[in-house]
Design a protein around this motif. Structure first.
Motif, PDB file in Angstrom:
ATOM      1  N   ALA A 133       0.815  -1.221   0.000  1.00  0.00           N
ATOM      2  CA  ALA A 133       0.000   0.000   0.000  1.00  0.00           C
ATOM      3  C   ALA A 133       0.845   1.265   0.000  1.00  0.00           C
ATOM      4  O   ALA A 133       0.412   2.303  -0.513  1.00  0.00           O
ATOM      5  CB  ALA A 133      -0.940  -0.004   1.206  1.00  0.00           C
ATOM      6  N   VAL A 134       2.053   1.205   0.561  1.00  0.00           N
ATOM      7  CA  VAL A 134       2.925   2.387   0.558  1.00  0.00           C
ATOM      8  C   VAL A 134       3.847   2.405  -0.657  1.00  0.00           C
ATOM      9  O   VAL A 134       4.733   3.253  -0.761  1.00  0.00           O
ATOM     10  CB  VAL A 134       3.745   2.502   1.865  1.00  0.00           C
ATOM     11  N   GLY A 135       3.637   1.442  -1.590  1.00  0.00           N
ATOM     12  CA  GLY A 135       4.333   1.500  -2.861  1.00  0.00           C
ATOM     13  C   GLY A 135       5.526   0.587  -3.032  1.00  0.00           C
ATOM     14  O   GLY A 135       6.239   0.687  -4.035  1.00  0.00           O
ATOM     15  N   LEU A 136       5.783  -0.307  -2.084  1.00  0.00           N
ATOM     16  CA  LEU A 136       6.915  -1.211  -2.230  1.00  0.00           C
ATOM     17  C   LEU A 136       6.588  -2.324  -3.227  1.00  0.00           C
ATOM     18  O   LEU A 136       5.440  -2.749  -3.350  1.00  0.00           O
ATOM     19  CB  LEU A 136       7.286  -1.813  -0.876  1.00  0.00           C
ATOM     20  N   ASP A 137       7.606  -2.787  -3.920  1.00  0.00           N
ATOM     21  CA  ASP A 137       7.449  -3.827  -4.941  1.00  0.00           C
ATOM     22  C   ASP A 137       7.257  -5.197  -4.290  1.00  0.00           C
ATOM     23  O   ASP A 137       7.976  -5.566  -3.353  1.00  0.00           O
ATOM     24  CB  ASP A 137       8.694  -3.853  -5.832  1.00  0.00           C
ATOM     25  N   ALA A 138       6.306  -5.972  -4.799  1.00  0.00           N
ATOM     26  CA  ALA A 138       5.972  -7.261  -4.197  1.00  0.00           C
ATOM     27  C   ALA A 138       7.156  -8.215  -4.199  1.00  0.00           C
ATOM     28  O   ALA A 138       7.419  -8.905  -3.199  1.00  0.00           O
ATOM     29  CB  ALA A 138       4.787  -7.892  -4.933  1.00  0.00           C
ATOM     30  N   ASP A 139       7.878  -8.297  -5.297  1.00  0.00           N
ATOM     31  CA  ASP A 139       9.014  -9.214  -5.372  1.00  0.00           C
ATOM     32  C   ASP A 139      10.104  -8.826  -4.381  1.00  0.00           C
ATOM     33  O   ASP A 139      10.743  -9.693  -3.769  1.00  0.00           O
ATOM     34  CB  ASP A 139       9.587  -9.231  -6.791  1.00  0.00           C
ATOM     35  N   LEU A 140      10.321  -7.527  -4.218  1.00  0.00           N
ATOM     36  CA  LEU A 140      11.345  -7.076  -3.283  1.00  0.00           C
ATOM     37  C   LEU A 140      10.925  -7.315  -1.835  1.00  0.00           C
ATOM     38  O   LEU A 140      11.755  -7.661  -0.991  1.00  0.00           O
ATOM     39  CB  LEU A 140      11.653  -5.595  -3.521  1.00  0.00           C
ATOM     40  N   VAL A 141       9.645  -7.148  -1.557  1.00  0.00           N
ATOM     41  CA  VAL A 141       9.143  -7.446  -0.218  1.00  0.00           C
ATOM     42  C   VAL A 141       9.310  -8.935   0.084  1.00  0.00           C
ATOM     43  O   VAL A 141       9.720  -9.322   1.183  1.00  0.00           O
ATOM     44  CB  VAL A 141       7.661  -7.032  -0.085  1.00  0.00           C
TER      45      VAL A 141
END
Length: 289
Positions: A183-191
């Motif tokens: 929701a705050v804009g972080l990339d799913a793969d990086l998370v």
């Protein structure tokens, strides 16, 4: 889980007698040299030590005390090691009931995924006497890598429940935080990379984060069936007057997922509640929910 454990016994000990009401479940065991029994009572007539792995307490009672149950064998010096996950109070009650008909009963729940059952690397938590543990351990060693004598009967169930609650807290935290990250804009793969390599890395993240991304919510133990661990710990809390606010918070997340209709899905389905609230989805482009 029971199939993997029985298979390791069949490969290492002889003779091993097995019974399952679903005959197909016994085939790999018979192929490994085990001998099929006609009923639980039939197994009890031939064995001094019986291992059980069943869904819940009613099934345990049926196998032990039902019409074709173990007690009908009328055997002296018969020992049951029950690897079923039960409420601690059920294990203690069943032990007392078994003693009334001359059967020794110990609890020994297990921790680990099915692949560890087949690998013989389970963690096993034995609740019973020192003599009972010494008798059972040579057989437990064929099924598990970490064999813990937790204390008297019921202590195995207490230890299993507490272990699972820490695991549940971990899954709940992952399920809440990942949608926030998106929701705050972080990339799913990086998370996903962070959760499986950083200081937040755990067995829960390594196992469930890839499955969350693949939207694989139908391949693991159902939340409703695992709720017995929560009940077990809540009873221990009530008995002792302990304060467990983090556990209580996890239970709210767990309950919210079940209330939302995800009770037959695994614990990782908790993430769906928080995805819906924030309007995000943790997934790969080609994944299907």
């Amino acid at each position: 889980m029971g199939g993997g454990m029985a298979l390791n016994l069949a490969k290492s000990v002889s003779p091993v007698y097995v019974f399952d009401p679903i005959s197909e479940a016994m085939k790999p065991l018979l192929d490994a040299g085990a001998i099929a029994g006609d009923s639980a009572a039939d197994i009890a007539k031939k064995c001094d030590l019986i291992f059980m792995c069943l869904p819940f307490a009613p099934e345990v009672r049926a196998v032990m005390f039902g019409p074709d149950g173990i007690h009908n064998a009328r055997r002296n010096e018969l020992t049951i090691v029950d690897t079923t996950t039960l409420d601690r109070t059920d294990a203690i009650a069943i032990c007392k009931e078994a003693a009334e008909v001359g059967i020794t009963y110990w609890d020994c729940p297990i921790s680990g995924m099915p692949f560890r059952a087949y690998d013989g690397t389970l963690t096993m938590m034995f609740g019973g006497s020192a003599e009972g543990f010494a008798f059972a351990k040579p057989y437990l060693d064929h099924m598990g890598e970490h064999i813990i004598h937790a204390g008297p009967v019921g202590c195995g169930q207490a230890m299993k429940a507490l272990n699972n609650i820490v695991y549940d807290i971990n899954i709940a935290a992952i399920s809440e935080v990942i949608p926030l990250a998106l929701a705050v804009g972080l990339d799913a793969d990086l998370v996903a990379e962070l959760m499986t390599t950083g200081s937040s890395k755990s067995f829960a993240s390594e196992y469930f984060v890839p499955r969350m991304m693949d939207r694989a919510f139908h391949t693991d133990f159902a939340m409703e069936d695992a709720y017995k661990d929560i009940i077990n710990v809540q009873r221990m809390r009530d008995e002792t007057g302990a304060s467990i606010p983090v556990v209580d918070a996890m239970v709210k997340s767990y309950q919210s997922a079940m209330d939302a209709g995800f009770g037959r899905e695994p614990k990782s389905a908790m993430i769906k509640v928080y995805e819906e609230k924030l309007g995000v989805k943790f997934t790969r482009p080609d994944a299907k929910d």
